[in-house]
Design a protein around this motif. Sequence first.
Motif, mmCIF file in Angstrom:
data_model
loop_
_atom_site.group_PDB
_atom_site.id
_atom_site.type_symbol
_atom_site.label_atom_id
_atom_site.label_comp_id
_atom_site.label_asym_id
_atom_site.label_seq_id
_atom_site.Cartn_x
_atom_site.Cartn_y
_atom_site.Cartn_z
ATOM 1 N N ALA A 1 1.015 -1.082 0.044
ATOM 2 C CA ALA A 1 -0.059 0.017 -0.050
ATOM 3 C C ALA A 1 0.869 1.444 -0.015
ATOM 4 N N ALA A 2 2.175 1.220 -0.153
ATOM 5 C CA ALA A 2 2.897 2.424 -0.045
ATOM 6 C C ALA A 2 2.701 3.374 -1.233
ATOM 7 N N GLY A 3 2.627 4.308 -0.620
ATOM 8 C CA GLY A 3 2.102 5.736 -1.626
ATOM 9 C C GLY A 3 0.788 5.826 -2.162
ATOM 10 N N THR A 4 -0.152 4.915 -1.555
ATOM 11 C CA THR A 4 -1.332 4.896 -2.086
ATOM 12 C C THR A 4 -2.363 4.826 -1.170
ATOM 13 N N ASP A 5 -3.816 4.724 -1.311
ATOM 14 C CA ASP A 5 -4.904 4.587 -0.470
ATOM 15 C C ASP A 5 -4.795 3.032 -0.025
ATOM 16 N N GLY A 6 -4.399 2.815 0.932
ATOM 17 C CA GLY A 6 -4.466 1.532 1.523
ATOM 18 C C GLY A 6 -5.735 0.662 2.176
ATOM 19 N N THR A 7 -6.863 1.722 2.130
ATOM 20 C CA THR A 7 -8.087 1.226 3.020
ATOM 21 C C THR A 7 -8.730 -0.131 2.625
ATOM 22 N N ASP A 8 -8.969 -0.399 1.269
ATOM 23 C CA ASP A 8 -9.438 -1.679 1.022
ATOM 24 C C ASP A 8 -8.457 -2.902 1.296
ATOM 25 N N LEU A 9 -7.269 -2.544 1.093
ATOM 26 C CA LEU A 9 -6.345 -3.769 1.642
ATOM 27 C C LEU A 9 -6.401 -3.767 3.052
ATOM 28 N N PHE A 10 -6.413 -2.859 3.873
ATOM 29 C CA PHE A 10 -6.452 -2.992 5.486
ATOM 30 C C PHE A 10 -7.631 -3.632 5.814
ATOM 31 N N ASP A 11 -8.673 -3.276 5.073
ATOM 32 C CA ASP A 11 -9.920 -3.931 5.504
ATOM 33 C C ASP A 11 -9.955 -5.449 5.136
ATOM 34 N N GLN A 12 -9.609 -5.937 4.186
ATOM 35 C CA GLN A 12 -9.421 -7.282 3.785
ATOM 36 C C GLN A 12 -8.514 -8.078 4.891
ATOM 37 N N VAL A 13 -7.411 -7.440 5.185
ATOM 38 C CA VAL A 13 -6.533 -8.247 6.147
ATOM 39 C C VAL A 13 -6.987 -8.067 7.811
ATOM 40 N N HIS A 14 -6.821 -6.936 8.032
ATOM 41 C CA HIS A 14 -7.244 -6.636 9.540
ATOM 42 C C HIS A 14 -7.937 -5.575 9.756
ATOM 43 N N ARG A 15 -9.169 -5.225 9.536
ATOM 44 C CA ARG A 15 -9.703 -4.047 9.646
ATOM 45 C C ARG A 15 -9.946 -3.654 11.169
#
Length: 482
Positions: A75-89
Amino acid sequence: QVPLKPGRSLMDWIRLTKSGKDLTGLKGRLLEVTEDELSKHNKKEDCWICIRGFVYNVTPYMEYHPGGEDELMKAAGTDGTDLFDQVHRWVNYESMLKECLVGRMAVKPIAAPKGELLLDILIFLHQIPEDEIVYMFFSLLYFLFYSSDWFQTDSLITIVIYTKQKDMNADLVIVDCQDKHLRGEIIMDDHSYLVEVDLDHAVSEDVAVNIAEKVGKVEIILKKKDNVHWKNLGQPCEGHNTFIKRTDRGLFYRKCKLVSKTEVTHDTKLFCLMLPKGTHLRVPTGQHVYLKHTIAGTEVVKPYTPVLPFLPLDFQEPPCHDDVHIYLMIKIYSHGLFTQALDHLQIGDYISVSNPEGNFKKSQVQTSEDLLLLAGGTGFTPMVKMLNFALTEVRCLRTVKLIFFNKTEDDILWRNQLEQLALKDERFEVQFILSQPSKDWVGKQGKISPSLLSEFVKRSRRDSKVLICICGPAPFTEQGVQ
């Protein structure tokens, strides 16, 4: 998870955030960050990530991240919200990363529409991804379908929610009513409908939930403290009467009292937590909750799967629901910050427990003929309710097999209960496999592998429908799936 270097534990990170060191490199300034600026910070030695509109400099956190640097770099340099929610929101990133806050994302201006309205709408829809249009359509549909009403008698207030959901049941309804505040959430797959109001008058702590399954009607029944006529139900809160994705709703916690701690093995205990009065909550089979506890001024959150207080041996009829207690089987790690804090809780202390989470569906079991459960250590905990449900309510099941991997005999959870169950119910079989057995062990030994599994993974019939469930440490799970 990956092994961390010495001095890079969660407690070490908390100490670093309390040290006063400038972790953002901005000397306390907060920025308004554009997408272009965010994209420039995409290296391990200079890494910014956006989560829910807030930008964090996670460079100093790299070596402390339990999932490793590579996961953060996705998620470096981007909006990592979706990735964060998938793994450990469930992780309380606001508390964990508060000293790394760079600022907010800049709001992009939206151009005013031109031309004919219908044409503009068509162009607008054409620019939106197809799955977003489907989501907008179903949100509108559910908004039209879902409605709520209320009525009263001299002693009762009844809130009625019409869901139009044919298979509605009490597991899908969560109610918290304390101090004149009512919160009722109806779970519908990955969405939820919310009723949340500050009530006009006081009610007692007795809350009842009635379900009319065939028409999907939910009734939340409250007892008035005083026999007065209510002019209004109360003042709606911000999320009242909304139907949105559960990931957008966020987790809701209530404080539960620790009422008992029982030893299961040398390092594992059964914690019994009591729900507050005024709460209706059942954790469905295959789902988990999050425990939240403040350690050294930082909120730490961990997921756990509730179990039963014991393994029933009589499966003639569905068990009665205990709507008061939540049982958690937790392994206490000698260097585990969170589990050590749990173990130090005294009877009568409180800990915050979230709403249930998870996407496992009972229907996956209800059509199976052979159920195979692969458990590693405390990965056994989701299997407890699964066993109970499968042997009690799934009539088409011919075999239920648990392959339970542990290090030593002393690590086997509920060994005696599982052996008793295998004797009692001919459909059930349990196989214990140890990776570090004593010289007296006569059972199977080794780690999860194709050769070991090939002995046990068999259908009862050539074309029978099989469901395999795996839970344990990440390497165990990955190997099992392969």
